[in-house]
Design an enzyme around this catalytic site. Structure first.
Site, mmCIF file in Angstrom:
data_model
loop_
_atom_site.group_PDB
_atom_site.id
_atom_site.type_symbol
_atom_site.label_atom_id
_atom_site.label_comp_id
_atom_site.label_asym_id
_atom_site.label_seq_id
_atom_site.Cartn_x
_atom_site.Cartn_y
_atom_site.Cartn_z
ATOM 1 N N SER A 38 0.816 -1.221 0.000
ATOM 2 C CA SER A 38 0.000 0.000 0.000
ATOM 3 C C SER A 38 0.848 1.268 0.000
ATOM 4 O O SER A 38 0.384 2.329 -0.409
ATOM 5 C CB SER A 38 -0.939 0.002 1.209
ATOM 6 O OG SER A 38 -0.197 -0.024 2.410
ATOM 7 N N ARG A 39 2.097 1.158 0.485
ATOM 8 C CA ARG A 39 2.969 2.333 0.618
ATOM 9 C C ARG A 39 4.408 1.923 0.401
ATOM 10 O O ARG A 39 4.734 0.736 0.374
ATOM 11 C CB ARG A 39 2.866 2.913 2.045
ATOM 12 C CG ARG A 39 1.535 3.452 2.419
ATOM 13 C CD ARG A 39 1.536 4.010 3.842
ATOM 14 N NE ARG A 39 1.319 2.986 4.839
ATOM 15 C CZ ARG A 39 2.178 2.661 5.793
ATOM 16 N NH1 ARG A 39 3.329 3.283 5.894
ATOM 17 N NH2 ARG A 39 1.904 1.723 6.677
ATOM 18 N N SER A 50 17.124 -6.302 5.947
ATOM 19 C CA SER A 50 17.656 -4.949 6.116
ATOM 20 C C SER A 50 19.139 -5.072 6.437
ATOM 21 O O SER A 50 19.566 -6.086 7.010
ATOM 22 C CB SER A 50 16.952 -4.239 7.274
ATOM 23 O OG SER A 50 17.665 -3.083 7.654
ATOM 24 N N TYR A 97 14.508 -5.376 15.969
ATOM 25 C CA TYR A 97 14.391 -5.271 14.507
ATOM 26 C C TYR A 97 15.584 -5.954 13.831
ATOM 27 O O TYR A 97 15.416 -6.712 12.872
ATOM 28 C CB TYR A 97 14.318 -3.798 14.129
ATOM 29 C CG TYR A 97 14.130 -3.523 12.646
ATOM 30 C CD1 TYR A 97 12.969 -3.897 11.984
ATOM 31 C CD2 TYR A 97 15.118 -2.846 11.914
ATOM 32 C CE1 TYR A 97 12.794 -3.620 10.628
ATOM 33 C CE2 TYR A 97 14.939 -2.560 10.570
ATOM 34 C CZ TYR A 97 13.785 -2.948 9.928
ATOM 35 O OH TYR A 97 13.609 -2.670 8.596
ATOM 36 N N LYS A 122 15.402 -9.151 11.271
ATOM 37 C CA LYS A 122 15.900 -9.149 9.891
ATOM 38 C C LYS A 122 17.026 -10.171 9.713
ATOM 39 O O LYS A 122 17.153 -10.767 8.632
ATOM 40 C CB LYS A 122 16.355 -7.742 9.503
ATOM 41 C CG LYS A 122 15.205 -6.731 9.409
ATOM 42 C CD LYS A 122 14.064 -7.191 8.519
ATOM 43 C CE LYS A 122 13.093 -6.069 8.162
ATOM 44 N NZ LYS A 122 11.948 -6.556 7.344
#
Ligand SMILES: NC(=O)c1ccc[n+]([C@@H]2O[C@H](COP(=O)([O-])OP(=O)(O)OC[C@H]3O[C@@H](n4cnc5c(N)ncnc54)[C@H](OP(=O)(O)O)[C@@H]3O)[C@@H](O)[C@H]2O)c1
Length: 252
Positions: free
Chosen positions: A15-16, A143, A156, A160
């Protein structure tokens, strides 16, 4: 020009940001695309851009952290597309920073659910189809934060890093069937996810200080990498990481 002519693709988090650009670029390269996220209005807007290229768009509204929702949405997307060749596990992110001591464990769990467990749910939903047809390309978004320590963002970084390891494992498990699985590792990209850095008093210059190219990456530059991994241009590449970070991970 059309590197994905006739392919059918599913992109989560479309969506983004990065996922949106991947979905639209896939369509420009000739793919029909199912776009998946929680925001229906934004997905409809992406779908209309896909349709403008002459390709088919399928909208699936789902929360990737809900196993039933994501599994059902992926199955419906495959039915609506009439198959699947390319899957991009892009939905993910991080909503807080904290040292390990003092971090609410629910925050740790939420980050793993959003980034890692969602990817596992999608892999389990698409695996039988891709293995059955003996072809496919899966792209998991990790990432550069997963390559080394991520102080204040250990939740995070660990998520990842797990995706990088998961990708290698599944790539080996699926290689016999010509189903390729690779990881795409962005550095600092200009999306909503990193807006808080540009809103900081230094305007984001602290984040860019260690980026040799001294600028934000653009979502379209990650989409170009996704096209490469999705297409036959990378036909002998599996279980690998494609790093697009302006040189950040090359820094001593
Ligand atoms: N931007 C960077 O610098 C950067 C760097 C390295 C890696 N990445 C990774 O690249 C991926 C995309 O990042 P981005 O920068 O494009 O992020 P973004 O702009 O925040 O967009 C995230 C996308 O994921 C969707 N999403 C979030 N939570 C979801 C949920 N629970 N269920 C379904 N969809 C969900 C969002 O849609 P809805 O809100 O509509 O659901 C949106 O489409 C992420 O995996 C991120 O970790 C980004």
């Amino acid at each position: 020009m059309n590197q994905l002519e006739g392919k059918k693709a599913i992109v989560t988090g479309a969506s983004r940001g990065i996922g949106r650009d991947i979905a639209i670029e896939f369509a420009r390269q000739g793919a029909d695309v199912a776009v998946l996220a929680r925001s229906q209005d934004l997905l409809e807007e992406v779908a209309s851009q896909i349709q403008e290229t002459g390709r088919k768009a399928v909208v699936q509204v789902a929360d990737v952290t809900d196993e039933q929702q994501i599994t059902g949405a992926v199955e419906q997307a495959i039915a609506d597309l009439g198959g699947v060749d390319v899957v991009v596990n892009n939905a993910g992110g991080n909503s807080f920073s904290s040292p390990v001591v003092g971090m609410r464990f629910s925050g740790w769990q939420k980050t793993q659910r959003l980034n890692v467990e969602s990817t596992v749910h999608v892999l389990q939903a698409v695996g039988p189809v891709l293995l059955g047809q003996k072809s496919g390309s899966v792209i998991n978004l990790a990432s550069v934060a997963g390559l080394r320590g991520a102080p204040m963002m250990s939740h995070y970084g660990a998520a990842k890093a797990a995706i990088i390891s998961l990708t290698r494992s599944v790539a080996v498990e699926w290689a016999w069937a010509n189903v390729r699985v690779n990881t795409l590792l962005p550095g600092w990209i200009e999306t909503d996810l990193t807006q808080f850095l540009r809103d900081a008093p230094d305007g984001g210059s602290g984040a860019l200080a260690r980026v040799p190219m001294q600028r934000w990456g653009q979502p379209g530059e990650i989409a170009a990498g996704a096209v490469f991994l999705a297409s036959d241009a990378s036909s002998f590449m599996t279980g690998q990481e494609l790093i697009l970070d302006g040189g950040l991970s090359a820094m001593p």
